[in-house]
Write a protein that holds these residues in place. Structure first.
Motif, PDB file in Angstrom:
ATOM      1  N   THR A  57       0.841  -1.198   0.000  1.00 60.52           N
ATOM      2  CA  THR A  57       0.000   0.000   0.000  1.00 60.52           C
ATOM      3  C   THR A  57       0.874   1.244   0.000  1.00 60.52           C
ATOM      4  OG1 THR A  57      -1.697  -1.202   1.243  1.00 60.52           O
ATOM      5  CG2 THR A  57      -1.875   1.199   1.181  1.00 60.52           C
ATOM      6  N   PHE A  58       0.731   2.071  -1.023  1.00 64.27           N
ATOM      7  CA  PHE A  58       1.472   3.328  -1.175  1.00 64.27           C
ATOM      8  C   PHE A  58       2.982   3.140  -1.339  1.00 64.27           C
ATOM      9  CE2 PHE A  58      -2.377   5.071   0.984  1.00 64.27           C
ATOM     10  CZ  PHE A  58      -2.805   5.851  -0.087  1.00 64.27           C
ATOM     11  N   GLY A  59       3.438   1.952  -1.651  1.00 63.27           N
ATOM     12  CA  GLY A  59       4.844   1.735  -1.988  1.00 63.27           C
ATOM     13  C   GLY A  59       5.778   1.790  -0.791  1.00 63.27           C
ATOM     14  N   GLY A  60       7.064   2.000  -1.105  1.00 63.73           N
ATOM     15  CA  GLY A  60       8.077   2.085  -0.068  1.00 63.73           C
ATOM     16  C   GLY A  60       8.673   0.754   0.338  1.00 63.73           C
ATOM     17  N   LEU A  61       8.270  -0.349  -0.317  1.00 64.21           N
ATOM     18  CA  LEU A  61       8.784  -1.678   0.040  1.00 64.21           C
ATOM     19  C   LEU A  61      10.103  -1.944  -0.681  1.00 64.21           C
ATOM     20  CD1 LEU A  61       8.208  -4.483   1.421  1.00 64.21           C
ATOM     21  CD2 LEU A  61       7.229  -5.167  -0.786  1.00 64.21           C
ATOM     22  N   GLN A  62      11.087  -2.448   0.048  1.00 68.41           N
ATOM     23  CA  GLN A  62      12.347  -2.915  -0.548  1.00 68.41           C
ATOM     24  C   GLN A  62      12.718  -4.242   0.083  1.00 68.41           C
ATOM     25  OE1 GLN A  62      16.268  -1.094   0.333  1.00 68.41           O
ATOM     26  NE2 GLN A  62      16.476  -0.843  -1.878  1.00 68.41           N
ATOM     27  N   GLU A  79       6.221   2.997  -9.138  1.00 70.96           N
ATOM     28  CA  GLU A  79       7.591   3.058  -9.614  1.00 70.96           C
ATOM     29  C   GLU A  79       8.310   1.781  -9.168  1.00 70.96           C
ATOM     30  OE1 GLU A  79       9.063   6.620  -7.814  1.00 70.96           O
ATOM     31  OE2 GLU A  79       8.103   7.942  -9.280  1.00 70.96           O
ATOM     32  N   VAL A  80       8.504   0.863 -10.118  1.00 70.02           N
ATOM     33  CA  VAL A  80       9.115  -0.438  -9.826  1.00 70.02           C
ATOM     34  C   VAL A  80      10.133  -0.740 -10.917  1.00 70.02           C
ATOM     35  CG1 VAL A  80       8.655  -2.864  -9.238  1.00 70.02           C
ATOM     36  CG2 VAL A  80       6.859  -1.161  -8.921  1.00 70.02           C
ATOM     37  N   ASP A  81      11.165  -1.510 -10.554  1.00 67.44           N
ATOM     38  CA  ASP A  81      12.224  -1.839 -11.509  1.00 67.44           C
ATOM     39  C   ASP A  81      11.740  -2.726 -12.642  1.00 67.44           C
ATOM     40  OD1 ASP A  81      13.911  -0.461  -9.799  1.00 67.44           O
ATOM     41  OD2 ASP A  81      14.502  -2.260  -8.705  1.00 67.44           O
ATOM     42  N   HIS A  95      17.902  -7.060  -5.215  1.00 66.69           N
ATOM     43  CA  HIS A  95      16.917  -6.299  -4.462  1.00 66.69           C
ATOM     44  C   HIS A  95      15.769  -5.909  -5.387  1.00 66.69           C
ATOM     45  CE1 HIS A  95      19.910  -4.767  -1.147  1.00 66.69           C
ATOM     46  NE2 HIS A  95      19.897  -6.078  -1.277  1.00 66.69           N
ATOM     47  N   LEU A  96      14.582  -5.803  -4.813  1.00 65.18           N
ATOM     48  CA  LEU A  96      13.399  -5.340  -5.534  1.00 65.18           C
ATOM     49  C   LEU A  96      12.787  -4.211  -4.726  1.00 65.18           C
ATOM     50  CD1 LEU A  96      11.336  -5.636  -7.848  1.00 65.18           C
ATOM     51  CD2 LEU A  96      10.130  -7.317  -6.428  1.00 65.18           C
ATOM     52  N   THR A  97      12.515  -3.083  -5.392  1.00 60.91           N
ATOM     53  CA  THR A  97      12.015  -1.896  -4.696  1.00 60.91           C
ATOM     54  C   THR A  97      10.722  -1.404  -5.339  1.00 60.91           C
ATOM     55  OG1 THR A  97      14.258  -1.209  -4.102  1.00 60.91           O
ATOM     56  CG2 THR A  97      12.541   0.479  -4.009  1.00 60.91           C
ATOM     57  N   PHE A  98       9.733  -1.120  -4.507  1.00 56.93           N
ATOM     58  CA  PHE A  98       8.497  -0.482  -4.943  1.00 56.93           C
ATOM     59  C   PHE A  98       8.539   0.967  -4.486  1.00 56.93           C
ATOM     60  CE2 PHE A  98       7.296  -4.772  -5.533  1.00 56.93           C
ATOM     61  CZ  PHE A  98       6.205  -4.795  -6.400  1.00 56.93           C
ATOM     62  N   GLY A  99       8.629   1.883  -5.437  1.00 56.74           N
ATOM     63  CA  GLY A  99       8.597   3.303  -5.116  1.00 56.74           C
ATOM     64  C   GLY A  99       7.174   3.765  -4.872  1.00 56.74           C
ATOM     65  N   ARG A 106      -2.493   0.468  -4.360  1.00 56.84           N
ATOM     66  CA  ARG A 106      -2.098  -0.872  -3.935  1.00 56.84           C
ATOM     67  C   ARG A 106      -1.567  -1.707  -5.097  1.00 56.84           C
ATOM     68  NH1 ARG A 106      -6.947   0.069  -0.929  1.00 56.84           N
ATOM     69  NH2 ARG A 106      -6.509   0.079   1.325  1.00 56.84           N
ATOM     70  N   SER A 107      -0.667  -2.614  -4.753  1.00 51.58           N
ATOM     71  CA  SER A 107      -0.188  -3.596  -5.722  1.00 51.58           C
ATOM     72  C   SER A 107      -0.005  -4.929  -5.012  1.00 51.58           C
ATOM     73  CB  SER A 107       1.117  -3.142  -6.382  1.00 51.58           C
ATOM     74  OG  SER A 107       2.127  -2.962  -5.414  1.00 51.58           O
TER      75      SER A 107
END
Length: 314
Positions: A57-62, A79-81, A95-99, A106-107
């Motif tokens: 929710t709202f990103g920020g996950l790494q 924003e995702v790689d 690493h995988l990052t969700f901006g 949500r994703s």
């Protein structure tokens, strides 16, 4: 093997398709607020439909990976790689990052093998209100380690990112101008200005959550101020409390409610409802129940064809 959560983001939880068979005991279905998106992502990495993934929710996950895995995600515009709706290979140490989210909020991320936490009442989903399921019944935190299940048969890829993908409307479910198709509710005739529901635009308020999206706009007025007997509600039910401002119930909603039910969002539009964020403006459009059934049957038929197509690539 496992993944390490370096940054958990605003609210990231472990979810599968939900907890069924316990509503008579007051237990919400829960699960991914867009179960179709999670099904698609799971299919892309070779998991079964009910494998647990991560709702972001709202990103920020790494996160970081300890072995090679396929991953795929679907949902809002983040924003995702890696692009939405594609399978991608993550190697040990990657690493995988969700901006941040641009459209929607949500994703849903699937990892080959699924997130392996103990099932509670037949589901690995996190119930944040009841504080069970998932990882200790809570949202993920920085430093968490998540165990993964065995990698499925085609859980390894020769490409970094697959050239094939899921249909765009399945991968990117957020809408800049959301319109929810609904069928009239059992209590439609209790409102003196029910037609306002079709004519007006409603804004999503900041106090929305996984239980429901609270809206504000033109007041929906009841003909009589009488108490109603509580009845079953489900994700998609639109209730109207005494203030006349509708609430679109989502996956973590209660199992019964006493507010009038003016309408119900059709199943294939629940992904759009799951992306509503504070400030969004939403409209409703009426559809007949027979057409809602037809659209759902068509989507399930298309999903079965997509499953067959992927199996031929394995």
């Amino acid at each position: 093997m496992n993944v390490t959560i370096f940054r958990a983001g605003f609210s990231s939880t472990i979810q599968d398709l939900g907890r069924f068979g316990s509503r008579q005991s007051g237990v919400s279905v829960g699960g991914a607020l867009d179960p179709h998106a999670l099904r698609v992502a799971n299919l892309l990495v070779g998991n079964d439909d009910f494998a647990a993934g991560i709702e972001i929710t709202f990103g920020g996950l790494q996160m970081g990976f300890s072995d090679e895995r396929l991953v795929a995600w679907c949902g809002g515009e983040f924003e995702v790689d890696i692009p939405a709706g594609h399978a991608a290979r993550m190697r040990a140490g990657d690493h995988l990052t969700f901006g941040k989210s641009k459209v929607g909020c949500r994703s849903w991320l699937a990892i080959a093998g699924g997130v392996d936490v103990p099932p509670v009442l037949g589901s690995r989903s996190t119930d944040l209100r009841a504080k069970f399921g998932g990882l200790d019944g809570r949202a993920l935190r920085d430093g968490d380690e998540l165990a993964l299940g065995p990698r499925p048969a085609f859980g390894a890829a020769t490409q970094k990112v697959s050239s094939w993908s899921a249909p765009h409307d399945w991968s990117n479910t957020a809408r800049a101008v959301p319109i929810l198709r609904v069928i009239r509710g059992t209590d439609w005739d209790l409102f003196s200005n029910a037609e306002t529901f079709w004519r007006e635009e409603f804004a999503v308020t900041p106090d929305s959550n996984r239980m429901g999206a609270r809206l504000e706009g033109a007041e929906l007025k009841r003909k009589e101020d009488v108490d109603l007997v509580s009845e079953a509600v489900a994700p998609g039910t639109i209730q109207v409390p005494p203030n006349g401002q509708p609430i679109v119930l989502l996956g973590d909603c209660q199992t019964i409610g006493g507010y009038p039910k003016i309408a119900h969002v059709i199943t294939i539009d629940l992904p759009i409802a799951a992306q509503l964020r504070a400030g969004d403006r939403v409209r409703f459009r009426e559809i007949e129940l027979i057409d809602a059934h037809r659209l759902l049957a068509e989507r399930e038929r298309d999903f079965a064809c997509f499953r067959t197509g992927l199996s031929l690539r394995a």
